[in-house]
Motif scaffolding. Structure first.
Motif, PDB file in Angstrom:
ATOM      1  N   LEU A   1       0.846  -1.182   0.000  1.00  0.00           N
ATOM      2  CA  LEU A   1       0.000   0.000   0.000  1.00  0.00           C
ATOM      3  C   LEU A   1       0.881   1.231   0.000  1.00  0.00           C
ATOM      4  O   LEU A   1       1.973   1.224   0.555  1.00  0.00           O
ATOM      5  CB  LEU A   1      -0.986   0.010   1.181  1.00  0.00           C
ATOM      6  N   HIS A   2       0.409   2.251  -0.705  1.00  0.00           N
ATOM      7  CA  HIS A   2       1.212   3.465  -0.823  1.00  0.00           C
ATOM      8  C   HIS A   2       0.502   4.610  -0.152  1.00  0.00           C
ATOM      9  O   HIS A   2      -0.712   4.737  -0.242  1.00  0.00           O
ATOM     10  CB  HIS A   2       1.440   3.792  -2.301  1.00  0.00           C
ATOM     11  N   TYR A   3       1.346   5.442   0.441  1.00  0.00           N
ATOM     12  CA  TYR A   3       0.820   6.641   1.067  1.00  0.00           C
ATOM     13  C   TYR A   3       0.470   7.642  -0.019  1.00  0.00           C
ATOM     14  O   TYR A   3       1.290   7.919  -0.893  1.00  0.00           O
ATOM     15  CB  TYR A   3       1.886   7.195   2.009  1.00  0.00           C
ATOM     16  N   THR A   4      -0.768   8.117  -0.021  1.00  0.00           N
ATOM     17  CA  THR A   4      -1.163   9.037  -1.086  1.00  0.00           C
ATOM     18  C   THR A   4      -1.551  10.405  -0.545  1.00  0.00           C
ATOM     19  O   THR A   4      -2.127  11.210  -1.264  1.00  0.00           O
ATOM     20  CB  THR A   4      -2.364   8.486  -1.865  1.00  0.00           C
ATOM     21  N   GLY A   5      -1.251  10.637   0.707  1.00  0.00           N
ATOM     22  CA  GLY A   5      -1.608  11.934   1.279  1.00  0.00           C
ATOM     23  C   GLY A   5      -3.111  12.134   1.256  1.00  0.00           C
ATOM     24  O   GLY A   5      -3.879  11.203   1.488  1.00  0.00           O
ATOM     25  N   ALA A   6      -3.530  13.339   0.909  1.00  0.00           N
ATOM     26  CA  ALA A   6      -4.959  13.641   0.938  1.00  0.00           C
ATOM     27  C   ALA A   6      -5.639  13.262  -0.370  1.00  0.00           C
ATOM     28  O   ALA A   6      -6.757  13.681  -0.631  1.00  0.00           O
ATOM     29  CB  ALA A   6      -5.170  15.121   1.249  1.00  0.00           C
ATOM     30  N   GLY A   7      -4.966  12.470  -1.186  1.00  0.00           N
ATOM     31  CA  GLY A   7      -5.484  12.115  -2.514  1.00  0.00           C
ATOM     32  C   GLY A   7      -6.913  11.603  -2.509  1.00  0.00           C
ATOM     33  O   GLY A   7      -7.735  12.056  -3.302  1.00  0.00           O
ATOM     34  N   ASN A   8      -7.222  10.679  -1.591  1.00  0.00           N
ATOM     35  CA  ASN A   8      -8.572  10.128  -1.541  1.00  0.00           C
ATOM     36  C   ASN A   8      -9.601  11.203  -1.232  1.00  0.00           C
ATOM     37  O   ASN A   8     -10.709  11.179  -1.759  1.00  0.00           O
ATOM     38  CB  ASN A   8      -8.656   9.053  -0.454  1.00  0.00           C
ATOM     39  N   TYR A   9      -9.219  12.115  -0.358  1.00  0.00           N
ATOM     40  CA  TYR A   9     -10.169  13.150   0.033  1.00  0.00           C
ATOM     41  C   TYR A   9     -10.437  14.105  -1.124  1.00  0.00           C
ATOM     42  O   TYR A   9     -11.585  14.478  -1.370  1.00  0.00           O
ATOM     43  CB  TYR A   9      -9.658  13.908   1.259  1.00  0.00           C
ATOM     44  N   THR A  10      -9.364  14.453  -1.880  1.00  0.00           N
ATOM     45  CA  THR A  10      -9.602  15.321  -3.038  1.00  0.00           C
ATOM     46  C   THR A  10     -10.462  14.596  -4.058  1.00  0.00           C
ATOM     47  O   THR A  10     -11.362  15.191  -4.649  1.00  0.00           O
ATOM     48  CB  THR A  10      -8.289  15.752  -3.722  1.00  0.00           C
ATOM     49  N   GLU A  11     -10.217  13.295  -4.228  1.00  0.00           N
ATOM     50  CA  GLU A  11     -11.019  12.533  -5.186  1.00  0.00           C
ATOM     51  C   GLU A  11     -12.499  12.563  -4.784  1.00  0.00           C
ATOM     52  O   GLU A  11     -13.381  12.788  -5.610  1.00  0.00           O
ATOM     53  CB  GLU A  11     -10.526  11.085  -5.247  1.00  0.00           C
ATOM     54  N   LEU A  12     -12.737  12.370  -3.472  1.00  0.00           N
ATOM     55  CA  LEU A  12     -14.111  12.378  -2.966  1.00  0.00           C
ATOM     56  C   LEU A  12     -14.792  13.699  -3.245  1.00  0.00           C
ATOM     57  O   LEU A  12     -15.957  13.747  -3.620  1.00  0.00           O
ATOM     58  CB  LEU A  12     -14.115  12.157  -1.454  1.00  0.00           C
ATOM     59  N   LEU A  13     -14.051  14.783  -3.034  1.00  0.00           N
ATOM     60  CA  LEU A  13     -14.673  16.095  -3.125  1.00  0.00           C
ATOM     61  C   LEU A  13     -14.767  16.583  -4.561  1.00  0.00           C
ATOM     62  O   LEU A  13     -15.547  17.485  -4.852  1.00  0.00           O
ATOM     63  CB  LEU A  13     -13.893  17.107  -2.282  1.00  0.00           C
ATOM     64  N   THR A  14     -13.971  15.997  -5.464  1.00  0.00           N
ATOM     65  CA  THR A  14     -13.980  16.527  -6.824  1.00  0.00           C
ATOM     66  C   THR A  14     -14.773  15.661  -7.789  1.00  0.00           C
ATOM     67  O   THR A  14     -15.156  16.134  -8.852  1.00  0.00           O
ATOM     68  CB  THR A  14     -12.543  16.669  -7.375  1.00  0.00           C
ATOM     69  N   ARG A  15     -15.015  14.377  -7.429  1.00  0.00           N
ATOM     70  CA  ARG A  15     -15.819  13.563  -8.353  1.00  0.00           C
ATOM     71  C   ARG A  15     -17.282  13.674  -7.971  1.00  0.00           C
ATOM     72  O   ARG A  15     -17.720  13.122  -6.982  1.00  0.00           O
ATOM     73  CB  ARG A  15     -15.370  12.104  -8.287  1.00  0.00           C
ATOM     74  N   PRO A  16     -18.044  14.426  -8.779  1.00  0.00           N
ATOM     75  CA  PRO A  16     -19.431  14.723  -8.374  1.00  0.00           C
ATOM     76  C   PRO A  16     -20.267  13.469  -8.173  1.00  0.00           C
ATOM     77  O   PRO A  16     -21.153  13.449  -7.332  1.00  0.00           O
ATOM     78  CB  PRO A  16     -19.973  15.570  -9.524  1.00  0.00           C
ATOM     79  N   GLU A  17     -19.973  12.396  -8.928  1.00  0.00           N
ATOM     80  CA  GLU A  17     -20.822  11.209  -8.780  1.00  0.00           C
ATOM     81  C   GLU A  17     -20.644  10.580  -7.402  1.00  0.00           C
ATOM     82  O   GLU A  17     -21.529   9.903  -6.899  1.00  0.00           O
ATOM     83  CB  GLU A  17     -20.559  10.196  -9.902  1.00  0.00           C
ATOM     84  N   LEU A  18     -19.485  10.816  -6.766  1.00  0.00           N
ATOM     85  CA  LEU A  18     -19.288  10.283  -5.421  1.00  0.00           C
ATOM     86  C   LEU A  18     -20.019  11.128  -4.388  1.00  0.00           C
ATOM     87  O   LEU A  18     -20.296  10.697  -3.284  1.00  0.00           O
ATOM     88  CB  LEU A  18     -17.796  10.235  -5.073  1.00  0.00           C
ATOM     89  N   PHE A  19     -20.288  12.357  -4.778  1.00  0.00           N
ATOM     90  CA  PHE A  19     -20.885  13.283  -3.830  1.00  0.00           C
ATOM     91  C   PHE A  19     -22.410  13.261  -3.902  1.00  0.00           C
ATOM     92  O   PHE A  19     -23.075  13.701  -2.984  1.00  0.00           O
ATOM     93  CB  PHE A  19     -20.372  14.698  -4.115  1.00  0.00           C
ATOM     94  N   GLU A  20     -22.919  12.721  -5.020  1.00  0.00           N
ATOM     95  CA  GLU A  20     -24.368  12.742  -5.231  1.00  0.00           C
ATOM     96  C   GLU A  20     -25.148  12.043  -4.127  1.00  0.00           C
ATOM     97  O   GLU A  20     -26.287  12.387  -3.851  1.00  0.00           O
ATOM     98  CB  GLU A  20     -24.703  12.070  -6.567  1.00  0.00           C
ATOM     99  N   VAL A  21     -24.490  11.054  -3.496  1.00  0.00           N
ATOM    100  CA  VAL A  21     -25.198  10.287  -2.476  1.00  0.00           C
ATOM    101  C   VAL A  21     -25.742  11.175  -1.362  1.00  0.00           C
ATOM    102  O   VAL A  21     -26.722  10.828  -0.712  1.00  0.00           O
ATOM    103  CB  VAL A  21     -24.287   9.212  -1.864  1.00  0.00           C
TER     104      VAL A  21
ATOM    105  N   THR B   1     -20.145   3.209  -0.063  1.00  0.00           N
ATOM    106  CA  THR B   1     -18.934   2.818   0.662  1.00  0.00           C
ATOM    107  C   THR B   1     -18.755   1.304   0.623  1.00  0.00           C
ATOM    108  O   THR B   1     -17.654   0.812   0.389  1.00  0.00           O
ATOM    109  CB  THR B   1     -19.015   3.294   2.128  1.00  0.00           C
ATOM    110  N   VAL B   2     -19.853   0.571   0.839  1.00  0.00           N
ATOM    111  CA  VAL B   2     -19.774  -0.895   0.812  1.00  0.00           C
ATOM    112  C   VAL B   2     -19.334  -1.358  -0.575  1.00  0.00           C
ATOM    113  O   VAL B   2     -18.491  -2.238  -0.725  1.00  0.00           O
ATOM    114  CB  VAL B   2     -21.141  -1.511   1.199  1.00  0.00           C
TER     115      VAL B   2
ATOM    116  N   GLY C   1     -30.522   5.834  -9.124  1.00  0.00           N
ATOM    117  CA  GLY C   1     -30.203   7.009  -8.309  1.00  0.00           C
ATOM    118  C   GLY C   1     -30.599   6.889  -6.861  1.00  0.00           C
ATOM    119  O   GLY C   1     -30.809   7.892  -6.187  1.00  0.00           O
ATOM    120  N   THR C   2     -30.718   5.661  -6.341  1.00  0.00           N
ATOM    121  CA  THR C   2     -31.095   5.532  -4.937  1.00  0.00           C
ATOM    122  C   THR C   2     -29.905   5.131  -4.071  1.00  0.00           C
ATOM    123  O   THR C   2     -30.075   4.755  -2.920  1.00  0.00           O
ATOM    124  CB  THR C   2     -32.195   4.466  -4.759  1.00  0.00           C
ATOM    125  N   GLU C   3     -28.696   5.206  -4.652  1.00  0.00           N
ATOM    126  CA  GLU C   3     -27.525   4.800  -3.887  1.00  0.00           C
ATOM    127  C   GLU C   3     -27.301   5.764  -2.726  1.00  0.00           C
ATOM    128  O   GLU C   3     -27.292   6.972  -2.910  1.00  0.00           O
ATOM    129  CB  GLU C   3     -26.307   4.793  -4.803  1.00  0.00           C
TER     130      GLU C   3
END
Lengths: 316, 276
Positions: A74-94, A273-274, A265-267
């Motif tokens: 596993l690699h340390y990616t810093g805040a990468g996951n958090y930026t991905e979460l906040l910038t990919r709108p489909e992840l935020f739609e939930v 997360t699951v 669209g009911t996710e």
């Protein structure tokens, strides 16, 4: 009823009184006494640390990595996951989906308050109505999912009832995101109103009865009684319910997963997360999502505590 | 006077409406479970009555093909272990916290308190890795350990009750030479009966109905509990609503019986359980 009476009767026989005063305990006994509480706490604390605190620490650690949950690498990616979460709108739609459940909770609280109020006064068949309102809360979630899949089916319960009134729809209730989410949120109201109802009922019953009598003598009507006696009396329970509803609306899983699997669209956040964690093996990203959810819930709790200080948390 | 009558009518109308809303979806499922495959295909609508009100064929199918017997057995095993574990752990914690003054007591209390704020679903991904590393994945032990380890509500319920037991009982027993364990076993635990009843009911219903944990942690078919076994009906019985309905009724029935026979205790249990 009988069980409770029996329990009260079985109190232990009174212990013989002694006048002998205990001297200062010897050193070994004192040491023993210091260890005793820990002997009782060892199992509970071990479980608490293992299943609550260790996962939180691990989760935060994973959230800064690109771990897939399987490979040893596993690699340390810093805040990468958090930026991905906040910038990919489909992840935020939930989170918009949570809005439906939040609205449903509001409806649910109002309905529960109404029924708790009227059923705490004299009404015929009181116990029957209480039982009917509460029972859905006790039913297995999967069973509820199936009951309502059939309810919303084409030609299912809802369509049949509507056609009794001469309304014929060829509307697929779970077919469009808006209608599907509204339907699912409706199921959630059906399921959870009973819990809120029972909590409110308990709180209302703890309001002393003389208050109503006094108010009635002063010419207060039902609305006045509700506004000036019941509402203030149940404030702590009401605020608890609000916070439970907020965290509940954010962590909806069962019903939409069982009924639609997150389609149309009911996710919800937890379904996403699951899926991220267990289908796409994105443990790192899923952990970051979970951290975000946890922070939101904690923030909501904190805000609620600020506005309605709960003086009843007296664990110490 | 007339205003009173109108208000009264409105109250009863709303109650009857609520009753219909609650009972109709359930009633239709019972009707559907009694219909034959032919009747379902005829498409006479969900509200039509089955031809034979004593047609239990679907129940037999659901019970046998749905492997409901093993599901009920697995659920029972988990229930017994998880509930008795919760009772034991909760009462011990409450006793230790309430009856002893020791170093780090406040820290211990804070640890339990803060844990209530963390919703279980949020940490599930990390918990899953942990349970997996213990080798408990896909065994009955995973749900048992998780149900036991995360129940803070029961600790609160026990704490309330332990507090209401007078200290003088402990003290006189101590003078008679009883040590802390004897006091816990012979005095505190028996006096906790009402709290134990509450915890058993609240916990029992949670465990019986839970879907998330068995679904994630026990994917094997022979480890199905009632929720996961019922969920699997979705596959083989896809459009066979009469069988799915029978399965749902089979799962709901024990809850209904428990509710009708323990009504009062269940209400009290939830009021105590949730307001804490």
């Amino acid at each position: 009823m009988t069980g409770r009476r029996a329990a009260r009767r079985k109190e232990p026989p009174p212990l013989p009184a002694t006048d002998a005063k205990p001297g200062p305990p010897p050193r070994r006994a004192r040491l023993w006494r210091g260890v005793t509480p820990w002997l009782f706490l060892i199992a509970p604390l071990a479980l608490l640390l293992t299943f609550t605190y260790a996962p939180i620490v691990n989760m935060i650690a994973y959230s800064f990595t690109d771990w897939d949950g399987v490979s040893p690498e596993l690699h340390y990616t810093g805040a990468g996951n958090y930026t991905e979460l906040l910038t990919r709108p489909e992840l935020f739609e939930v989170f918009f989906v949570s809005g439906y459940y939040l609205a449903a909770s509001a409806l649910q609280i109002v309905a529960a308050l109404y029924f708790a109020t009227i059923l705490s006064f004299n009404v015929r068949f009181q116990n029957f109505f209480k039982g009917v309102l509460f029972f859905p809360y006790l039913i297995n979630g999967v069973a509820i999912g199936f009951v309502f899949l059939y309810f919303f089916q084409d030609g299912g319960t809802l369509d049949s009832v509507l056609s009794l009134f001469g309304v014929h729809t060829d509307h697929a209730w779970l077919g469009t995101p808006t209608s599907a989410n509204t339907s699912l949120a409706g199921v959630s109201v059906w399921r959870y109103t009973g819990l809120n109802f029972v909590l409110f009922l308990g709180a209302i019953q703890s309001v002393p009865g003389e208050l109503y009598e006094a108010a009635e003598l002063d010419g207060a009507n039902r609305w006045h009684q509700f506004r000036y006696i019941i509402a203030p009396g149940i404030k702590p329970v009401l605020s608890l319910t609000v916070i439970l509803s907020i965290s509940g609306s954010l962590s909806v899983f069962e019903i939409p997963y069982i009924m639609t699997g997150g389609a149309t669209g009911t996710e919800t956040f937890v379904i996403q997360t699951v899926k991220l964690a267990f289908q796409f093996n994105k443990t790192g990203l899923a952990s970051a999502a979970a951290v975000v959810l946890l922070l939101i819930v904690l923030a909501a709790t904190w805000v609620q505590r600020r506005f309605v200080p709960d003086d009843r948390v007296d664990l110490v | 006077m007339t205003r009173r009558v109108v208000a009264r009518t409105f109250v009863y109308l709303s109650l009857v409406l609520a009753t219909v809303v609650v009972l109709l979806p359930l009633g239709v499922i019972v009707l559907t479970s009694l219909k034959t495959e032919r009747e379902m295909a005829d498409d006479s609508g969900a509200l039509s009555l089955p031809g034979d009100l004593l047609n239990f064929h679907n129940y037999v199918t659901a019970f046998q093909d749905g492997e409901m017997l093993s599901a009920f057995a697995n659920t029972a095993i988990i229930l017994v272990f998880a509930v008795s574990g919760t009772v034991l752990i909760g009462s011990m914690t409450a006793y230790a916290i309430d009856r002893f003054t020791f170093r780090f007591r406040k820290l211990v209390i804070a640890l339990f308190l803060v844990a209530t704020l963390v919703p279980g679903v949020t940490t599930q991904v990390a918990t899953f890795r942990l349970v997996n590393s213990f080798g408990m994945f896909d065994t009955l032990w995973a749900p048992i350990a998780l149900y036991m380890g995360t129940d803070i509500v029961s600790i609160y319920i026990f704490l309330q009750f332990v507090r209401s037991i007078p200290m003088s009982l402990d003290e006189s027993a101590r003078l008679d030479g009883a040590n802390a364990f004897t006091i816990y076993r012979k005095i505190i635990f028996p006096l906790l009966k009402p709290a134990i009843a509450t915890v058993v009911i609240v916990k029992g219903i949670t465990v019986y109905n839970d879907f998330y944990i068995p679904f994630l942690y026990m994917p094997s078919e022979d480890l199905g509990v009632i929720s996961t076994s019922l969920f699997r009906f979705k596959g083989p019985f896809a459009a066979h609503w009469e069988t799915i309905s029978a399965g749902a009724v089979l799962v709901i029935l024990p809850t209904l019986i428990a509710f009708l026979s323990l009504q009062r205790f269940i209400y009290n249990g939830f009021m105590k359980g949730a307001t804490r």
